[in-house]
Scaffold this active site. Structure first.
Site, PDB file in Angstrom:
ATOM      1  N   ASP A 114      43.615  44.076  34.648  1.00 16.53           N
ATOM      2  CA  ASP A 114      43.799  45.738  35.032  1.00 16.53           C
ATOM      3  C   ASP A 114      43.872  46.404  33.746  1.00 16.53           C
ATOM      4  O   ASP A 114      44.209  46.046  32.618  1.00 16.53           O
ATOM      5  CB  ASP A 114      44.817  45.768  35.876  1.00 16.53           C
ATOM      6  CG  ASP A 114      45.006  46.941  36.666  1.00 16.53           C
ATOM      7  OD1 ASP A 114      44.432  47.121  37.555  1.00 16.53           O
ATOM      8  OD2 ASP A 114      45.710  47.990  36.014  1.00 16.53           O
ATOM      9  N   GLU A 124      38.655  45.279  34.840  1.00 15.24           N
ATOM     10  CA  GLU A 124      38.674  46.589  35.537  1.00 15.24           C
ATOM     11  C   GLU A 124      38.616  47.954  34.473  1.00 15.24           C
ATOM     12  O   GLU A 124      39.607  47.812  33.923  1.00 15.24           O
ATOM     13  CB  GLU A 124      39.866  46.833  36.373  1.00 15.24           C
ATOM     14  CG  GLU A 124      39.894  48.029  37.400  1.00 15.24           C
ATOM     15  CD  GLU A 124      41.197  48.953  36.987  1.00 15.24           C
ATOM     16  OE1 GLU A 124      41.430  49.681  37.934  1.00 15.24           O
ATOM     17  OE2 GLU A 124      41.456  49.152  35.874  1.00 15.24           O
TER      18      GLU A 124
END
Lengths: 604, 459
Positions: free
Chosen positions: A247, A289
């Site tokens: 992330d 991401e």
């Protein structure tokens, strides 16, 4: 991207008392004792397949929302494990679980207070190993989110860092006497944060945070932090996990006079992580991401000359809003343009593509005036602004129009990249826009017309979010059980299309050629995969983005003499000649063909 | 296979055959004689390919056309039957543009810059052509014949020839030299000699296989709006205004590049008066044929007359000359303007002349009107909501086009030049009235209602 919702405030230690967790004890050098992988059972590995992620169908599932095994009103890892037969039946190859770590849940679990413990309401590390074991038995892999950039301020590392600047964790975070450094870095959550620096009265210094002020950034300048995070990777990889969605990767390092995004040292660190995976855990994957333009995101695949040496996969963010826009406009250009501007990716890399996920659709990329003029031009088109900042599920976005649901799903399964389905969209689940923030699309999975949609045996009042009950999308009308029984259901249709996709490697790994054509409402493309033996698998996909029937003439002269065979029914269409190939499509219709040799001479 | 014996047969058959050709401009009167001016054997043998330049006499009118004639003895080619000119003594003579075996030879001749007789094949500087591709004619053309080779090149053969270099080629070269991003790059040309002058026979350009033409794009948007009448055009899903704005920018870039490359001229009061006379004469001619135009004539005349009072000099330059939504292509890279020949029906002098760039703007604005109203043609009268939607659509997209144009052009917003723009739009609409009266009476209402609105707006 971190999640702004605050489901509940938790004391991060609530429920962890009886299970191994970080900070149970401290060594004489002041080091926190952290759980080790060998404290737990390990799952057997999934069947070997080095390139599985390039042809996998992913399924994003929220542990909280899928199935409740213990009747407490919240989904859990054991509940999810109990539904693996369904996911295998559907054709899912890999589950993507948003974070299930211990967390005070001020950012939907992306605020991790212990990388080595499971949020108690979801279960334990042992429950996760059980899920892995059961999934691998069914040839299903599991990846999860891991936030490298920051921790919760409740993490024992941060607590140690703020209270003991000279201790072993004193340098784990980015501390400063004032708030002036790295002033060129933008503030990402402009709605809630006024600065990337927050004063900590305990330590008497400012700490750096690119996201919320309760999520201090880890200090990657410190080699101990780099090692500690790689050890977190190793912990889960040892248990048997198949990979991580990393992330918010662009923000690991800071540097004065830069935006502190996508810095070379961030890439260096990702290469280090990749090397650990390749050397010690071959077959596991890293998925980046990075909500950026494809031309920037490709940097996260790493060096193309070695097939890529950073992340194996990255999400293709701009494609999804353009699919919506193209169908709204009845024009293929929004899709054609973004794919044309998507650079080639290294041999071992793959895009992840999706229609919807647990986040809202952001316009972050369409308003950046520094980009190609086309991007910024599109932001001026009113529909782009009006309809893309959405927090809705696929079915309500498409007015529950079965033709459009099929068209969108067909494009998801045939455009370049590995498709990521969002739980519930396979049955056309609705949303509940009266719930706050992003919870509208996080309601319980609808398994049956029974109480709580078959999700939980608890009294309805205990359930974490109410099940959908409206007449169109409510669980009595839309549920897995009834759709499994109905051959014409969206669920059975989706399952069939996933099967068809798996019969042709060209869908997964074939190159992409936009076939253009004179009709702006028809998007036609060919995907061709060249096998090592020189054989070819070619599929041809033709999509009518208009609600009205359309003809299209395609230049298929390169395939002269071949016969298109429709993939869902096997019907053979007329042979391709030198002249443009004429097809007619119903409104929002689509065709998938394979190109075969003529069988005129076959015995019959 | 020697060409001489059967060429005579071809020439005898041509008067009947020519009259059936879409590109033949003289269908309104009988053909008195067809005479060969040049006969060039491009490919000898069986099949053979002959380039033929013929003069067609119709009363006092003399027009020159080029033909590609194929001849085969063994087997009739797989081309549409209508292309056969004559069959004689076992030899089929036919229009060869559909015969890929023969047309692929044209690409080869271009690639090696061949010269055969008076016909020369030339490449533009630094161009290398990939020969060996097969060609296929595109079917939508009216006045010329174009062949697409392997999705890479398009070869346009000008059917009716005028001595000298073709304006299409000249302007494409100028725009290429100016670095214009909104054209299909010129790659080569075919020239012959006619009336003692080197004359353009054809031009090969970059082909965009991904292109959709502006008319298809615009009518898609209109169709979408008509399905939800009552929605504001800028609110409906198929909104075209973003495209219209970018199209305005593209046209303005083309104009700026043409002015820079080929210069501009000043139009003084006398010349301006002459242009008003031309437009008024066209008005009178059409009004004499079309009684429905009569009520609008005084209003149009007044609007045209107002042009005389404009402060001079006005700027003129090379322009497209026949700009409408069918002359622009949307590619993945943006808008491209094609076909710089000018209006094929107009006399050569008029096509070659410098004109106000507003002439092109007016053409495009008229085209938006046409796109908006075309779905209403033949509908029952009860279409008020649709008519309202169509007007709205046209207005939103005309405005967006002008805004886009203004954002690039040093001429500013075309709507600020209202007197001239209005006159040019009316002139175009009057031409449309004449055309629809003769060809598509159902459509007459489209330009007539526009004229009514424009005149009312001016008054």
């Amino acid at each position: 991207m971190p999640d702004g919702s605050e489901l509940q405030r938790h004391d991060p230690l609530d429920g962890l008392e009886d299970v191994p967790h970080t900070g149970e004890s401290v060594t004489s050098e002041g080091l926190l004792v952290e759980p080790q992988a060998d404290d737990f059972a390990h799952a057997h590995a999934a069947p070997k397949d080095a390139s599985w992620y390039k042809h996998a169908v992913f399924y994003e599932v929220l542990v909280r929302a899928f199935a409740d095994s213990n009747g407490d009103g919240t989904g859990d890892l054991r509940g999810l494990a109990g539904k693996l037969d369904y996911l295998q039946w559907l054709g899912v190859d890999c589950l993507w679980l948003p974070p299930f770590y211990a967390s005070p849940l001020r950012d939907g679990g992306y605020d991790i207070s212990d990388f080595r413990a499971v949020l108690p309401e979801f279960g334990t590390v042992d429950d996760f190993v059980h899920l892995l074991e059961e999934a691998h038995k069914r040839n299903i892999r599991v990846i999860t989110d891991l936030v490298l950039n920051h921790t919760s301020d409740q993490h024992p590392w941060f607590q140690a860092s703020r209270s003991d600047p000279e201790g072993p964790y004193g340098d784990f975070y980015v501390w400063s006497d004032d708030d002036s450094a790295y002033s060129d870095a933008r503030i990402i959550f402009v709605d809630t944060e006024s600065s990337n620096w927050t004063y900590d009265p305990v330590r008497g210094q400012f700490f750096w945070h690119r996201f919320f002020s309760h999520q201090p950034d880890l200090n990657y300048e410190n080699p101990a932090v780099q090692e500690a995070m790689i050890d977190v990777l190793r912990f889960w990889l040892d248990l048997g996990i198949d990979g991580f969605r990393l992330d918010a990767v662009p923000y690991l390092f800071e540097e004065e006079g830069t935006s502190s995004e996508n810095l070379p040292r961030t890439h260096e660190y990702l290469k280090k992580c990749r090397k650990v995976v390749d050397d010690e855990y071959p077959g596991r994957v890293l998925l980046a991401e990075a909500n950026q333009w494809p031309s920037d995101v490709v940097e996260y695949f790493g060096d193309p000359s070695v097939g890529g040496d950073e992340c194996h996969m990255a999400f293709h963010f701009p494609l999804m809003p353009r699919i919506f826009m193209a169908v709204r406009r009845e024009s293929r250009f929004p899709i054609s343009e973004i794919l044309q501007q998507t650079p080639d990716i290294p041999d071992k890399a793959q895009w992840g593509i999706f229609l919807r996920n647990h986040d809202e659709l952001t316009l972050e990329m369409v308003t950046d005036e520094e980009r190609d003029y086309m991007y910024s031009e599109y932001a001026k088109d009113p529909r782009m602004k009006a309809n893309i900042g959405i927090r809705r599920r696929l079915a309500p976005l498409l007015d529950n129009d079965r033709n459009q649901l099929e068209l969108f799903t067909a494009m998801l399964l045939s455009l370049p990249g590995s498709p990521v389905l969002y739980y519930g969209d396979e049955i056309g689940m609705g949303d509940n826009i009266w719930l706050g923030d992003r919870d509208a699309v996080r309601t319980p999975m609808q398994w049956s017309p029974d109480r709580n949609a078959g999700f939980s045996s608890c009294t309805p009042g205990r359930i974490y979010l109410p099940v959908i009950m409206d007449p169109t999308y409510g669980y009595e009308a839309i549920n897995v059980e009834s759709q499994q029984d109905s051959p014409a259901s969206l669920l059975n249709w989706t399952r069939r299309m996933i099967q068809v996709r798996k019969e042709h490697i060209a869908f997964a790994e074939g190159d992409f050629v936009d076939l253009g054509g004179s009709n702006p409402s028809v998007l036609a493309y060919q995907r061709t995969y060249e096998r090592p033996d020189g054989g070819r698998d070619t599929v041809l996909c033709v999509n009518n983005l208009s609600r009205f029937p359309q003809p299209v003439e395609l230049d298929l002269s390169a395939f002269q003499g071949l016969v298109p065979s429709e993939l869902t029914g096997g019907v053979r269409f007329p042979e391709i000649g030198e002249l443009p190939y004429l097809l007619t499509l119903p409104g929002h219709g689509f065709y998938w063909f394979e190109l075969c040799h003529s069988d005129d001479n076959d015995p019959r | 296979m020697s060409s001489t014996p059967w060429m005579d047969v071809v020439l005898q058959a041509l008067p009947d055959w020519l009259a059936t050709r879409r590109w033949f401009a003289g269908k309104d009167r009988p053909i008195d004689a067809v005479q060969a001016l040049e006969t060039t054997v491009l490919v000898d043998g069986d099949p053979a390919l002959v380039h033929l330049v013929v003069e067609v006499r119709q009363g006092d009118r003399r027009d020159v056309y080029q033909l590609l004639v194929g001849a085969r003895r063994a087997q009739a080619p797989d081309v549409p039957a209508a292309a056969v000119i004559e069959v004689d003594d076992g030899v089929t003579m036919y229009e060869a543009s559909g015969d890929a075996d023969l047309t692929s030879e044209l690409l080869g001749l271009l690639a090696r810059e061949a010269t055969i007789g008076d016909v020369s094949f030339r490449l533009e500087p630094d161009v290398v052509l990939d020969a060996g591709l097969r060609g296929r004619p595109i079917t939508s053309e009216q006045s010329n014949t174009s062949l697409v080779f392997g999705s890479q090149y398009i070869l346009k053969l000008f059917r009716r020839l005028s001595p000298g270099l073709n304006k299409d080629l000249v302007l494409h070269r100028a725009l290429r030299d100016a670095g214009c991003q909104h054209i299909a790059q010129p790659l080569g040309s075919i020239a012959g000699r006619f009336d003692g002058q080197e004359t353009t026979l054809g031009m090969v350009q970059q082909f965009f296989p991904d292109a959709a033409d502006g008319w298809a794009m615009a009518t898609t948007s209109v169709r979408d709006l008509m399905a939800d009448p009552g929605t504001a055009p800028e609110e409906h899903g198929g909104d075209f205004s973003g495209e219209a704005r970018r199209l305005g920018q593209a046209v303005a870039h083309v104009h700026a590049d043409l002015a820079r490359a080929l210069g501009t001229a000043d139009v003084g009061p006398d010349e301006l008066a002459g242009k008003v006379r031309t437009m008024t004469a066209r008005l009178d001619a059409v009004a004499a044929d079309v009684p429905q135009l009569a009520p609008h004539v005084p209003g149009i005349r007044a609007a045209l007359e107002r042009v005389r009072e404009l402060p001079t000099p006005l700027r003129s330059q090379y322009v497209h000359g026949d700009l409408h939504l069918g002359q622009v292509l949307r590619t993945v890279g943006g808008w491209t303007v094609i076909d710089f020949e000018g209006e094929p029906a107009a006399p050569l002098e008029e096509r070659a002349a410098l004109r106000s760039p507003l002439r092109d703007v007016a053409g495009m604005l008229r085209s938006f009107d046409y796109a908006a109203h075309q779905l209403l043609v033949g509908q029952p009268d009860d279409v008020q909501a649709l008519t309202y939607g169509a007007l709205n659509w046209a207005q939103v997209n005309r405005d967006a086009f002008c805004e886009g144009y203004a954002s690039v052009s040093d001429l500013g917003d075309p709507r600020e030049h209202a007197v001239l723009l209005t006159a040019l739009e009316l002139d175009k609409a009057v031409y449309e009235v004449g055309y629809e009266h003769a060809n598509r009476p159902d459509w007459l209402e489209v330009p007539l209602s526009s004229i009514a609105r424009i005149v009312e707006g001016v008054a």
